[in-house]
Design a protein around this motif. Structure first.
Motif, short mmCIF file in Angstrom:
data_model
loop_
_atom_site.label_atom_id
_atom_site.label_comp_id
_atom_site.label_asym_id
_atom_site.label_seq_id
_atom_site.Cartn_x
_atom_site.Cartn_y
_atom_site.Cartn_z
N TYR A 137 46.10 28.39 53.02
CA TYR A 137 45.04 28.17 52.04
C TYR A 137 45.37 28.75 50.67
O TYR A 137 45.87 29.87 50.54
CB TYR A 137 43.73 28.79 52.54
CG TYR A 137 42.62 28.77 51.52
CD1 TYR A 137 42.04 27.56 51.13
CD2 TYR A 137 42.18 29.93 50.91
CE1 TYR A 137 41.04 27.52 50.19
CE2 TYR A 137 41.17 29.91 49.96
CZ TYR A 137 40.60 28.70 49.60
OH TYR A 137 39.61 28.67 48.65
N GLU A 138 45.08 27.93 49.64
CA GLU A 138 45.19 28.36 48.25
C GLU A 138 43.85 28.14 47.58
O GLU A 138 43.18 27.13 47.82
CB GLU A 138 46.26 27.54 47.52
CG GLU A 138 47.65 27.66 48.10
CD GLU A 138 48.63 26.70 47.42
OE1 GLU A 138 48.31 26.23 46.30
OE2 GLU A 138 49.69 26.42 47.99
N ALA A 139 43.45 29.08 46.75
CA ALA A 139 42.16 28.99 46.05
C ALA A 139 42.27 28.00 44.90
O ALA A 139 42.21 28.36 43.72
CB ALA A 139 41.74 30.37 45.55
N LYS A 140 42.40 26.76 45.25
CA LYS A 140 42.61 25.67 44.29
C LYS A 140 41.62 24.56 44.63
O LYS A 140 41.52 24.16 45.79
CB LYS A 140 44.05 25.17 44.42
CG LYS A 140 44.43 24.01 43.56
CD LYS A 140 45.88 23.62 43.88
CE LYS A 140 46.33 22.40 43.10
NZ LYS A 140 47.71 21.99 43.46
N ALA A 190 37.67 32.90 50.04
CA ALA A 190 37.53 31.54 49.50
C ALA A 190 36.96 31.61 48.09
O ALA A 190 35.94 32.25 47.86
CB ALA A 190 36.63 30.70 50.40
N LYS A 191 37.61 30.95 47.17
CA LYS A 191 37.14 30.94 45.79
C LYS A 191 35.93 30.01 45.63
O LYS A 191 35.04 30.27 44.82
CB LYS A 191 38.26 30.50 44.85
CG LYS A 191 37.89 30.54 43.38
CD LYS A 191 39.08 30.18 42.50
CE LYS A 191 38.71 30.23 41.01
NZ LYS A 191 39.87 29.88 40.15
N HIS A 234 35.03 24.95 49.92
CA HIS A 234 36.13 25.06 50.88
C HIS A 234 35.65 25.61 52.22
O HIS A 234 36.18 25.23 53.28
CB HIS A 234 37.24 25.94 50.30
CG HIS A 234 37.97 25.30 49.16
ND1 HIS A 234 38.80 26.00 48.31
CD2 HIS A 234 38.00 24.02 48.73
CE1 HIS A 234 39.31 25.19 47.41
NE2 HIS A 234 38.83 23.98 47.64
N ARG A 250 41.85 34.88 54.20
CA ARG A 250 41.89 34.94 52.75
C ARG A 250 40.51 34.63 52.17
O ARG A 250 39.80 33.77 52.69
CB ARG A 250 42.90 33.93 52.19
CG ARG A 250 44.32 34.14 52.68
CD ARG A 250 45.24 33.09 52.07
NE ARG A 250 46.61 33.23 52.52
CZ ARG A 250 47.13 32.62 53.58
NH1 ARG A 250 46.36 31.82 54.30
NH2 ARG A 250 48.39 32.80 53.94
N SER A 304 35.81 33.95 55.53
CA SER A 304 37.12 33.81 54.89
C SER A 304 37.80 32.57 55.45
O SER A 304 37.29 31.92 56.37
CB SER A 304 37.99 35.05 55.14
OG SER A 304 38.21 35.21 56.54
#
Length: 394
Positions: free
Chosen positions: A286-289, A211-212, A216, A209, A205
């Protein structure tokens, strides 16, 4: 009154005795459950055996030295550098923490220590084998990262060979959770002397969070490698075209993906670089972007433009300029570039040696330059080509 006090005292003693008996009974059970996980030696502290389940180990698994070390340092201030990296990615404890936290590693290739220990090499030989003298510059240590099942293609082979020939590294590592597969992987192992594969568990993670994108997770690993050890990180589709010596004097070198994005397929960094540290800390949010990593770096650079040296046009042709890369009708002068990105997800990349012999696109020129030292088209006839190679050998 005295009788009441005596009764209370006796009651407390009985409670303490029962608690102690229960504790030792539980300890006995834990030791018996984990006796196949941890060998009964004086060198393994009892509390490690008691906490094996914390690391998700099953009966019959081996408790590695790194896991023992990780338990030893968890929730302590004995190794602040490792703690810093593990805040975002807790799996770091089981990878490089032990070597990172040793004394007198300023002139040691820390990943070399990890590599030798994974091979089971005697620790008495480590310091001499991993000695490093970069003379005040970024060390010529090259890293590639693969996570998950990965089949090597011709362009991966070319990327590794190009790094070996043009950087002339003191060490060249591929770090991943599985060995790459395929014919081209076997070829690169054969043709690149000293290539080292270092096992590294895939992060589970990012700051807790999910990871998409696996990319990343790879971002985390490359930052950890550079922060702990310094050196040169390259994506496996980034082809180095000339010496990187002029860039080794900067604290951190990167390139722009767009006017508002600093990419990380090509990074050169000193150890403990301040910008890299702030960049890594940014993963707490962190953002899944897809563009998260690149935008984070660009926003940091705006606060202090002097912290990063940006190589002009490092990523050209860009992903939206694929005809410049793949179409022989378009001309692109790559001869002054430090490297070229292949953009394997954005076009049909040549995958065989025969497909690049006579084609005059930018990518075929680059591939020929790396493979043969000459970017000019070659004769299509296999007999003539083999005869030419034979004459060179003679």
């Amino acid at each position: 009154m005295k009788e009441k006090r005596s009764l209370v005292y006796c009651f407390l003693c009985a409670v303490a005795y029962v608690t102690l008996v229960c504790y030792y009974f539980m300890a006995y059970l834990c030791v018996n459950i984990t006796q196949t996980v941890v060998e009964e030696t004086e060198t393994v502290p009892f509390f490690i055996k008691m906490n094996v389940s914390f690391w998700g180990l099953k009966k019959g698994d081996n408790l590695s030295t790194n896991v023992q070390f990780s338990l030893k340092y968890t929730n302590s201030s004995a190794c602040p550098l490792a703690e810093f990296l593990a805040v975002i990615d807790e799996t770091f404890w089981k990878f490089g923490a032990e070597a990172l936290c040793e004394n007198d590693t300023d002139k040691i290739d820390i990943l070399c220590l990890v590599y030798l220990r994974q091979l089971g090499i005697s620790r008495q030989l480590e310091r001499g084998a991993c000695a490093l003298d970069s003379k005040g510059l970024v060390p010529k240590i090259v890293y590639f990262v693969t996570l998950g099942a990965y089949t090597f293609h011709m362009w991966n082979y070319i990327a590794v060979v190009a790094a070996y020939r043009h950087v002339q590294p003191v060490a060249l590592y591929i770090v991943g959770d599985r060995h790459p597969q395929g014919v081209w992987w076997e070829r690169v192992r054969r043709d690149v002397p000293g290539l080292r594969f270092v096992f590294r568990e895939k992060p589970s993670s990012i700051a807790g969070r999910p990871a998409k994108f696996v990319e990343h997770l790879s971002d985390l690993v490359r930052m950890q490698l550079l922060y702990m050890n310094g050196g040169i990180y390259l994506d496996l589709d980034m082809v180095v075209l000339r010496s990187l010596e002029p860039l080794l004097g900067f604290d951190l070198t990167a390139g722009l993906m767009s006017p508002v994005e600093i990419a990380n397929a090509f990074l050169i960094s000193r150890r403990r670089n301040a910008f890299l540290k702030d960049w890594y800390i940014g993963f707490q949010d962190y953002e899944a972007k897809w563009t998260f990593t690149m935008e984070k770096a660009y926003n940091l650079s705006r606060q202090n433009v002097c912290q990063v040296y940006i190589v002009p046009d490092l990523y050209r042709p860009f992903w939206n300029e694929m005809p410049l890369l793949l179409n022989s009708s378009f001309y692109f002068d790559w001869t002054r570039s430090y490297a070229i990105h292949i953009w394997t997800k954005n076009g049909k990349i040549p995958s065989t040696v025969d497909s690049i012999q006579t084609d005059n696109s930018t990518i075929s020129q680059v591939f020929r330059f790396v493979l043969y030292g000459d970017s000019r088209p070659r004769h299509a006839d296999p007999y003539h080509r083999n005869l030419t190679e034979l004459k060179k050998l003679l």
